[in-house]
Write a protein that holds these residues in place. Structure first.
Motif, PDB file in Angstrom:
ATOM      1  N   GLY A 151      42.657  34.079 -10.039  1.00 42.52           N
ATOM      2  CA  GLY A 151      43.512  34.896  -9.173  1.00 42.52           C
ATOM      3  C   GLY A 151      44.268  34.059  -8.175  1.00 42.52           C
ATOM      4  O   GLY A 151      45.447  34.331  -7.881  1.00 42.52           O
ATOM      5  N   ALA A 155      48.429  34.428  -8.602  1.00 44.79           N
ATOM      6  CA  ALA A 155      49.241  35.084  -7.572  1.00 44.79           C
ATOM      7  C   ALA A 155      50.315  34.158  -6.999  1.00 44.79           C
ATOM      8  O   ALA A 155      51.481  34.563  -6.891  1.00 44.79           O
ATOM      9  CB  ALA A 155      48.340  35.631  -6.462  1.00 44.79           C
ATOM     10  N   ILE A 352      45.728  36.236  -1.068  1.00 44.43           N
ATOM     11  CA  ILE A 352      45.858  37.531  -1.751  1.00 44.43           C
ATOM     12  C   ILE A 352      45.219  37.460  -3.133  1.00 44.43           C
ATOM     13  O   ILE A 352      44.457  38.347  -3.546  1.00 44.43           O
ATOM     14  CB  ILE A 352      47.343  37.940  -1.861  1.00 44.43           C
ATOM     15  CG1 ILE A 352      47.893  38.318  -0.478  1.00 44.43           C
ATOM     16  CG2 ILE A 352      47.509  39.102  -2.834  1.00 44.43           C
ATOM     17  CD1 ILE A 352      49.388  38.577  -0.466  1.00 44.43           C
ATOM     18  N   GLY A 353      45.527  36.402  -3.870  1.00 46.56           N
ATOM     19  CA  GLY A 353      44.995  36.258  -5.222  1.00 46.56           C
ATOM     20  C   GLY A 353      43.485  36.099  -5.239  1.00 46.56           C
ATOM     21  O   GLY A 353      42.795  36.714  -6.066  1.00 46.56           O
ATOM     22  N   VAL A 355      41.163  36.937  -2.822  1.00 51.84           N
ATOM     23  CA  VAL A 355      40.447  38.132  -2.358  1.00 51.84           C
ATOM     24  C   VAL A 355      40.552  39.262  -3.387  1.00 51.84           C
ATOM     25  O   VAL A 355      39.551  39.932  -3.698  1.00 51.84           O
ATOM     26  CB  VAL A 355      40.987  38.589  -0.988  1.00 51.84           C
ATOM     27  CG1 VAL A 355      40.352  39.917  -0.592  1.00 51.84           C
ATOM     28  CG2 VAL A 355      40.701  37.536   0.078  1.00 51.84           C
ATOM     29  N   SER A 356      41.737  39.471  -3.948  1.00 56.78           N
ATOM     30  CA  SER A 356      41.909  40.541  -4.933  1.00 56.78           C
ATOM     31  C   SER A 356      41.081  40.275  -6.186  1.00 56.78           C
ATOM     32  O   SER A 356      40.413  41.182  -6.706  1.00 56.78           O
ATOM     33  CB  SER A 356      43.387  40.676  -5.313  1.00 56.78           C
ATOM     34  OG  SER A 356      44.175  40.989  -4.190  1.00 56.78           O
ATOM     35  N   ALA A 357      41.113  39.041  -6.665  1.00 55.73           N
ATOM     36  CA  ALA A 357      40.361  38.702  -7.867  1.00 55.73           C
ATOM     37  C   ALA A 357      38.857  38.786  -7.619  1.00 55.73           C
ATOM     38  O   ALA A 357      38.092  39.209  -8.496  1.00 55.73           O
ATOM     39  CB  ALA A 357      40.743  37.307  -8.357  1.00 55.73           C
ATOM     40  N   THR A 358      38.420  38.377  -6.423  1.00 61.41           N
ATOM     41  CA  THR A 358      36.995  38.467  -6.096  1.00 61.41           C
ATOM     42  C   THR A 358      36.550  39.915  -6.016  1.00 61.41           C
ATOM     43  O   THR A 358      35.457  40.275  -6.489  1.00 61.41           O
ATOM     44  CB  THR A 358      36.702  37.754  -4.762  1.00 61.41           C
ATOM     45  OG1 THR A 358      37.161  36.398  -4.838  1.00 61.41           O
ATOM     46  CG2 THR A 358      35.208  37.766  -4.451  1.00 61.41           C
ATOM     47  N   LEU A 359      37.373  40.775  -5.421  1.00 62.82           N
ATOM     48  CA  LEU A 359      37.058  42.201  -5.357  1.00 62.82           C
ATOM     49  C   LEU A 359      36.948  42.795  -6.757  1.00 62.82           C
ATOM     50  O   LEU A 359      36.004  43.527  -7.069  1.00 62.82           O
ATOM     51  CB  LEU A 359      38.141  42.930  -4.557  1.00 62.82           C
ATOM     52  CG  LEU A 359      37.993  44.448  -4.426  1.00 62.82           C
ATOM     53  CD1 LEU A 359      36.694  44.806  -3.731  1.00 62.82           C
ATOM     54  CD2 LEU A 359      39.188  45.036  -3.673  1.00 62.82           C
ATOM     55  N   LEU A 360      37.907  42.432  -7.625  1.00 63.30           N
ATOM     56  CA  LEU A 360      37.872  42.918  -9.003  1.00 63.30           C
ATOM     57  C   LEU A 360      36.638  42.374  -9.733  1.00 63.30           C
ATOM     58  O   LEU A 360      35.930  43.123 -10.423  1.00 63.30           O
ATOM     59  CB  LEU A 360      39.140  42.488  -9.735  1.00 63.30           C
ATOM     60  CG  LEU A 360      39.206  42.826 -11.233  1.00 63.30           C
ATOM     61  CD1 LEU A 360      39.152  44.336 -11.452  1.00 63.30           C
ATOM     62  CD2 LEU A 360      40.481  42.236 -11.847  1.00 63.30           C
ATOM     63  N   TRP A 375      33.793  40.401   3.447  1.00 62.72           N
ATOM     64  CA  TRP A 375      35.185  40.343   2.983  1.00 62.72           C
ATOM     65  C   TRP A 375      36.084  39.685   4.019  1.00 62.72           C
ATOM     66  O   TRP A 375      37.045  38.983   3.661  1.00 62.72           O
ATOM     67  CB  TRP A 375      35.669  41.752   2.639  1.00 62.72           C
ATOM     68  CG  TRP A 375      34.964  42.303   1.448  1.00 62.72           C
ATOM     69  CD1 TRP A 375      34.016  43.290   1.439  1.00 62.72           C
ATOM     70  CD2 TRP A 375      35.095  41.874   0.096  1.00 62.72           C
ATOM     71  NE1 TRP A 375      33.567  43.503   0.160  1.00 62.72           N
ATOM     72  CE2 TRP A 375      34.206  42.659  -0.682  1.00 62.72           C
ATOM     73  CE3 TRP A 375      35.877  40.906  -0.532  1.00 62.72           C
ATOM     74  CZ2 TRP A 375      34.081  42.501  -2.059  1.00 62.72           C
ATOM     75  CZ3 TRP A 375      35.756  40.745  -1.907  1.00 62.72           C
ATOM     76  CH2 TRP A 375      34.869  41.523  -2.659  1.00 62.72           C
TER      77      TRP A 375
END
Length: 444
Positions: A151, A155, A352-353, A355-360, A375
């Motif tokens: 991610g 991103a 952004i990449g 945190v978003s990828a880790t959340l997913l 987070w």
């Protein structure tokens, strides 16, 4: 607290040890940690013993390297902007080496292609240790940082492509903002995030290692020119011989000669020669034998890391960073889609990449955070990944030339400074939060 389970026995080869590690790590799923959570289901869980050792080794070594890297960069910028700038350029363009062997290269090229091969050798050793006994040794442990790294590369590349497509720029530079400089990232975390949980700081290191692996793949796949299969086969033969001899404890001099021959062959094949260092490192055993206290990979990393941190990378930076700093280049940087794509990609795209990828990834793997504010901590740590510098400068040099290279270089430097400043503010804030809560261990 760090996981204190023993590292698998060293009697077998790397593959056997890897398998044992997978089984051992997989058994974590049935063990509860001190907070009552399942370690196998924890977002930033305890480290393996090997992962903890790798993290501490890197933490000790990278701070000095980052300082020398910064000093070399500042000197280069000052010199290239001074009345003696022509002398700096003359030194960079001076050719040395045997022309008959195709090695009459400029000093700047020797710094990029030659010295950085030592850097990638150390990175490769670190990767090998992580794959065999560290945080990447178990598919479950490796999944989250690898997803986060993907991610964190996708991103910034997407943001760069968007900016340069809309503004009719140069989309070919998409790879420049995908890299993370481990030395600077670790240095910023050490200075401003000392109260953060060790597991989270190690998560960034593991992510950066996976990021480096992605950078190696990009350099090998994208920046090959005039490919010659015979030279490549010769290089692979030298690498195979190196791997065979290193397992038989051949003399360091013989191994160095084979490594140099492998580098020459790969350089002559048209593939960027720096990846030779990583290829050689992957052949070094990462598990100690019965009569050894440490593995060959660990020994070689301890031997060569000081050289790369104190000499190879600073010298590369000295020749890669040097450019005149004036109003014109800064105006071009902030008005160019190349620089804007790099700046937005590193400063915004990386966090952004990640945190978003880790959340997913956490949702897919059914992981949960084991502490309040995990987070927010991750956001602060992920901002340090926007410090591209070393590998970003290398990819920029391979991608662009002329004025575009100077503008891209400006974008990398500006983005790295902004990312470092943003990360420092957020890390200091999160460290104060942890200090008030008394959740993190005192800094070692």
């Amino acid at each position: 607290m760090p996981d204190q389970r023993p590292v698998p026995d060293a009697a077998g080869d790397d593959n056997a040890s890897h398998s044992e590690n997978d089984n051992d790590n997989g058994n974590d799923n049935g063990n509860d940690n001190e907070n009552g959570h399942d370690n196998g289901r924890t977002l930033f869980g305890p480290l393996t013993k090997g992962g903890e050792r790798n993290f501490l080794d890197t933490l000790r070594a990278e701070n000095v390297g980052a300082l020398l890297l910064l000093v070399a960069s500042v000197i280069a910028l000052i010199w290239a902007s001074s009345p003696w700038a022509s002398t700096y350029q003359e030194i960079s363009d001076t050719r040395v080496g045997p022309a008959r062997l195709g090695l009459d290269l400029t000093i700047a090229t020797w710094a990029t292609d030659g010295l950085l091969a030592f850097f990638f050798f150390v990175v490769g050793l670190e990767l090998k240790r992580e794959f065999v006994v560290g945080e990447l040794s178990s598919p479950r442990r490796a999944a989250l940082p690898v997803i986060a790294a993907l991610g964190g590369m996708a991103a910034p590349a997407a943001i760069y492509l968007l900016v340069n497509t809309v503004a009719d720029g140069e989309p070919g530079g998409w790879a420049v903002p995908t890299a993370t400089d481990i030395a600077f990232a670790v240095a910023v975390i050490s200075a401003f995030g000392r109260r953060l949980p060790t597991s989270l700081r190690a998560f960034l290191l593991t992510l950066a290692v996976a990021d480096d692996f992605g950078g190696i793949i990009i350099i090998a796949a994208v920046f090959a020119h005039g490919f010659n299969v015979l030279w490549l086969l010769a290089g692979l033969a030298c690498i195979a011989a190196f791997g065979w001899l290193v397992r038989r404890r051949a003399s360091p001099a013989l191994l160095f000669i084979l490594g140099a021959l492998a580098w020459w062959a790969v350089h002559s094949s048209g593939i960027h020669a720096t990846i030779t260092g990583a290829a050689l490192a992957f052949t070094v055993p990462a598990v100690p034998r019965d009569d050894e206290s440490e593995s060959a990979a660990e020994r070689y990393e301890h031997v060569w890391r000081p050289f790369t941190a104190a000499f190879a990378v600073p010298v590369f930076a000295f020749f890669a960073v040097g450019m005149p700093v004036d109003a014109g280049i800064l105006r071009d940087a902030f008005g160019s889609p190349i620089a804007l794509g790099i700046i937005l990609g590193l400063v915004l795209g990386k966090p952004i990449g990640i945190v978003s990828a880790t959340l997913l990834g956490a949702r897919l793997l059914r992981l949960h955070p084991d502490a309040r504010g995990a987070w927010s901590d991750l956001l602060a740590v992920s901002c340090t990944a926007g410090i591209g510098f070393t590998v970003s400068l290398l990819i920029n040099e391979l991608t662009f030339d002329g004025r575009s290279e100077e503008v891209g270089k400006s974008g990398v430097l500006i983005a790295s400074l902004l990312s470092a400043a943003l990360a420092a503010v957020l890390l200091a804030w999160r460290s104060r939060v942890h200090e008030r809560r008394g959740e993190a261990l005192p800094p070692s």
